[in-house]
Enzyme design. Sequence first.
Site, PDB file in Angstrom:
ATOM      1  N   CYS A  53      85.413  56.965  54.864  1.00  0.00           N
ATOM      2  CA  CYS A  53      85.547  56.611  53.446  1.00  0.00           C
ATOM      3  C   CYS A  53      84.176  56.491  52.780  1.00  0.00           C
ATOM      4  CB  CYS A  53      86.258  55.276  53.302  1.00  0.00           C
ATOM      5  SG  CYS A  53      87.981  55.265  53.798  1.00  0.00           S
ATOM      6  N   GLU A  55      83.005  54.018  50.984  1.00  0.00           N
ATOM      7  CA  GLU A  55      82.382  52.696  51.137  1.00  0.00           C
ATOM      8  C   GLU A  55      81.675  52.575  52.482  1.00  0.00           C
ATOM      9  OE1 GLU A  55      85.505  53.515  50.356  1.00  0.00           O
ATOM     10  OE2 GLU A  55      86.610  51.792  49.602  1.00  0.00           O
ATOM     11  N   CYS A  89      87.616  49.554  55.407  1.00  0.00           N
ATOM     12  CA  CYS A  89      86.388  49.328  54.632  1.00  0.00           C
ATOM     13  C   CYS A  89      86.210  47.849  54.312  1.00  0.00           C
ATOM     14  CB  CYS A  89      86.417  50.161  53.348  1.00  0.00           C
ATOM     15  SG  CYS A  89      86.223  51.925  53.664  1.00  0.00           S
TER      16      CYS A  89
HETATM   17  N1  THU Z   1      89.230  56.815  50.772  1.00  0.00           N
HETATM   18  C1  THU Z   1      87.997  56.276  50.577  1.00  0.00           C
HETATM   19  O1  THU Z   1      86.979  56.987  50.547  1.00  0.00           O
HETATM   20  N2  THU Z   1      87.895  54.930  50.418  1.00  0.00           N
HETATM   21  C2  THU Z   1      88.949  54.076  50.466  1.00  0.00           C
HETATM   22  O2  THU Z   1      88.753  52.873  50.511  1.00  0.00           O
HETATM   23  C3  THU Z   1      90.311  54.612  50.427  1.00  0.00           C
HETATM   24  C4  THU Z   1      90.449  56.040  50.841  1.00  0.00           C
HETATM   25  C5  THU Z   1      89.334  58.261  50.981  1.00  0.00           C
HETATM   26  C6  THU Z   1      89.704  58.666  52.380  1.00  0.00           C
HETATM   27  C7  THU Z   1      90.289  60.047  52.148  1.00  0.00           C
HETATM   28  O3  THU Z   1      89.241  60.995  52.171  1.00  0.00           O
HETATM   29  C8  THU Z   1      90.878  59.981  50.752  1.00  0.00           C
HETATM   30  O4  THU Z   1      90.326  58.817  50.151  1.00  0.00           O
HETATM   31  C9  THU Z   1      92.382  59.880  50.719  1.00  0.00           C
HETATM   32  O5  THU Z   1      92.835  58.851  51.512  1.00  0.00           O
END
Ligand code: THU
Length: 130
Positions: A53, A55, A89
């Site tokens: 992710c 974060e 996260c």
């Molecule tokens: N995602 C994030 O980058 N941060 C989060 O806290 C929630 C989800 C991303 C992971 C994935 O690449 C996309 O969002 C869909 O889940």
Amino acid sequence: MTDQALVDLAFSMLERSYVPYSRFPVGAALLCAGGQVFTGCNVENAAYGSTICAERTALVKAVSEGCREFSALAVAGNSTDYCWPCGACRQMLYEFAPELTVLVARGDGAFVKLPLKELLPHGFGPKSLG
Ligand code: THU
């Protein structure tokens, strides 16, 4: 660094996201106690579970550069709803900064501000191992 400036940095990272599978870009900006900002984006993988992710990208960039104290994190997505940090996260951030302020933005630019402890009540952290 204003809240708006940190949110703007998070939005600026959307274009760096590598999201061929979800098509859901996320950007993050993490403000360190010393004033530095580390940004991040989500980076997906053909083995979906290996995705990281935005974060956590920002967090591991910061920690690997020697920063471990944080005051605020902004996270942004192009979604209708606020782009809430996922559970993994929240947990990773809690390890270093249980007192962190989190700014959560949605696609129209609106954002909400709340303590990490509200997103992860009764969190398990380093002190829990004592
Ligand atoms: N995602 C994030 O980058 N941060 C989060 O806290 C929630 C989800 C991303 C992971 C994935 O690449 C996309 O969002 C869909 O889940």
